[in-house]
Design a protein around this motif. Structure first.
Motif, PDB file in Angstrom:
ATOM      1  N   THR A  34      43.770 -25.443  38.340  1.00 15.07           N
ATOM      2  CA  THR A  34      43.850 -25.982  39.699  1.00 15.07           C
ATOM      3  C   THR A  34      44.921 -27.062  39.795  1.00 15.07           C
ATOM      4  N   ASP A  35      44.943 -27.978  38.836  1.00 12.46           N
ATOM      5  CA  ASP A  35      45.909 -29.075  38.864  1.00 12.46           C
ATOM      6  C   ASP A  35      47.342 -28.555  38.744  1.00 12.46           C
ATOM      7  N   THR A  57      35.656 -13.666  37.919  1.00 10.91           N
ATOM      8  CA  THR A  57      36.834 -14.483  37.656  1.00 10.91           C
ATOM      9  C   THR A  57      37.875 -14.296  38.753  1.00 10.91           C
ATOM     10  N   LEU A  58      37.998 -13.083  39.263  1.00  8.03           N
ATOM     11  CA  LEU A  58      38.925 -12.825  40.368  1.00  8.03           C
ATOM     12  C   LEU A  58      38.529 -13.646  41.591  1.00  8.03           C
ATOM     13  N   VAL A  59      37.244 -13.653  41.930  1.00  5.06           N
ATOM     14  CA  VAL A  59      36.765 -14.437  43.074  1.00  5.06           C
ATOM     15  C   VAL A  59      37.016 -15.922  42.823  1.00  5.06           C
ATOM     16  N   ARG A  60      36.782 -16.374  41.601  1.00  2.23           N
ATOM     17  CA  ARG A  60      36.979 -17.783  41.256  1.00  2.23           C
ATOM     18  C   ARG A  60      38.446 -18.194  41.479  1.00  2.23           C
ATOM     19  N   ALA A  61      39.362 -17.371  41.016  1.00  2.00           N
ATOM     20  CA  ALA A  61      40.784 -17.685  41.183  1.00  2.00           C
ATOM     21  C   ALA A  61      41.177 -17.692  42.657  1.00  2.00           C
ATOM     22  N   LEU A  62      40.712 -16.717  43.403  1.00  2.00           N
ATOM     23  CA  LEU A  62      41.048 -16.659  44.827  1.00  2.00           C
ATOM     24  C   LEU A  62      40.478 -17.860  45.574  1.00  2.00           C
ATOM     25  N   ASN A  63      39.294 -18.296  45.196  1.00  2.00           N
ATOM     26  CA  ASN A  63      38.704 -19.483  45.827  1.00  2.00           C
ATOM     27  C   ASN A  63      39.524 -20.740  45.532  1.00  2.00           C
ATOM     28  N   ILE A  64      39.979 -20.865  44.288  1.00  2.00           N
ATOM     29  CA  ILE A  64      40.796 -22.020  43.913  1.00  2.00           C
ATOM     30  C   ILE A  64      42.090 -22.043  44.725  1.00  2.00           C
ATOM     31  N   LEU A  65      42.766 -20.906  44.789  1.00  2.00           N
ATOM     32  CA  LEU A  65      44.046 -20.830  45.491  1.00  2.00           C
ATOM     33  C   LEU A  65      43.871 -21.056  46.985  1.00  2.00           C
ATOM     34  N   ALA A  66      42.771 -20.528  47.545  1.00  2.00           N
ATOM     35  CA  ALA A  66      42.492 -20.750  48.964  1.00  2.00           C
ATOM     36  C   ALA A  66      42.190 -22.216  49.229  1.00  2.00           C
TER      37      ALA A  66
END
Length: 357
Positions: free
Chosen positions: A250-251, A298-307
């Motif tokens: 995220t950072d 993990t895909l959902v996790r990454a998309l949530n972070i980017l959103a």
């Protein structure tokens, strides 16, 4: 009374044993040399690794400048050229007159397994109607914390950068923010530690042939493959090191976004799923929860972070899930086939209007 001395008998026996051992050793060496010569002549085994890496002051490794390498993994055959800055380029570099789009990423952005012209970045660069010239700064083994360093260097070295793209491969991009990157290197080969095994791999064709047969039969258990267990285990993300990986990922993405925002450059993040994510989406549909008991979590996790960071995202998963993953990912190489690259190119052309004039 028996006065015979047994020592000469034992001595003769030892000499016979030593003679047999020496004879077998010589026969074995001769057979090995015949095998090695035979493999070199009738079934030569080319190098299956890139030999154009160099040390870098801030990064684990980088590519040598103005270098060339040919690679044959037994499954894919391809070539690599680098430009004066050490970035992947075409065999005959062209004069770039269009605004520059910089691509950050790992081996998927780099185009591991295919020639540059076959990769999605190479195909975008070849578009006659393209608005940008595309600079491929991808390097196998990099992760988000390295992407930001590469971006800073590119902005200092390349003129007229007008857009930035980040290709984030979810198979190991989280892990690459926590894995130690103390790569050893000899002769441009990452992982060559000077051991007898490294020497045999670099010099003996029969050893390479044996290794390829073993890999095809038994598969490879690498650090990257072992990490795939984390991708389908929701509990792993609640503790270290994956909890730390979330923060680092995220950072790093936030810092890249900040750099682009400060220079008023558009930033697009292209999400590249694993073959397992594509297969799970194809079978079960799009997941909505990070707690999904397969790689889609993990895909959902990454998309949530980017959103959450407010980033512009192009997720390749739905398009890839319309096809059999076996057609899109090489079986042993693990990277995109030409069809996979073509699908990503078409998706980007449709999803990012700025790519065309």
């Amino acid at each position: 009374m028996n006065s015979s001395n047994p020592r000469p008998v034992k001595s003769r026996r030892c000499r016979r044993i030593l003679f047999k051992v020496a004879l077998l050793s010589i026969v074995g060496l001769v057979c090995f040399l015949i095998l090695e010569v035979g493999v070199r002549v009738f079934a030569p085994q080319p190098a299956s690794w890139l030999s154009i890496y160099r040390q870098h002051a801030k990064l684990p490794m980088a590519f040598q400048r103005d270098a060339h390498a040919a690679v044959d993994t037994g499954e894919t055959q391809w070539e690599v050229w680098t430009d004066r800055l050490g970035h992947r380029c075409s065999r005959s570099p062209v004069v770039r007159t269009k605004p520059m789009a910089v691509w950050l990423g790992d081996s998927f952005a780099f185009g591991h397994g295919v020639d540059l012209e076959t990769s999605w970045i190479g195909q975008l660069d070849a578009l006659e109607t393209g608005a940008f010239a595309h600079l491929n700064c991808g390097v196998p083994g990099y992760g988000p914390t390295h992407y930001e360093i590469v971006l800073d260097e590119a902005l200092g070295e390349v003129e007229n950068v007008s857009a930035v793209f980040v290709a984030t491969y979810l198979g190991n991009d989280f892990h690459d923010t926590v894995w130690p990157k103390d790569n050893v290197m000899r002769g441009g080969v990452v992982g060559d530690d000077g051991s007898w095994r490294s020497w045999m791999a670099r010099n003996l064709h029969c050893y390479r042939m044996f290794a390829r047969v073993m890999h095809s039969v038994m598969g490879r258990v690498t650090k990257q493959q072992s990490a795939l267990v984390d991708l389908r285990t929701p509990a792993a993300w609640k503790v270290s090191p994956m909890k730390d990986a979330i923060r680092n990922y995220t950072d790093a993405m936030a810092r890249i976004a900040r750099t682009c925002d400060e220079r008023s450059m558009p930033l697009v993040v292209v999400v590249i799923p694993t073959a397992a994510m594509v297969a799970a989406t194809r079978e079960h549909g799009v997941a909505t929860s990070e707690e999904a008991e397969d790689e889609r979590g993990t895909l959902v996790r990454a998309l949530n972070i980017l959103a959450g960071l407010g980033l512009r995202v192009v997720d390749a998963t739905p398009v890839l899930a319309e096809h059999d993953p076996a057609d899109l990912y090489y079986r042993f190489d693990g990277h995109f086939t030409p069809q996979g690259h073509e699908l990503v190119r078409d998706l980007l052309v449709r999803s990012v209007p700025e790519l065309q004039k």
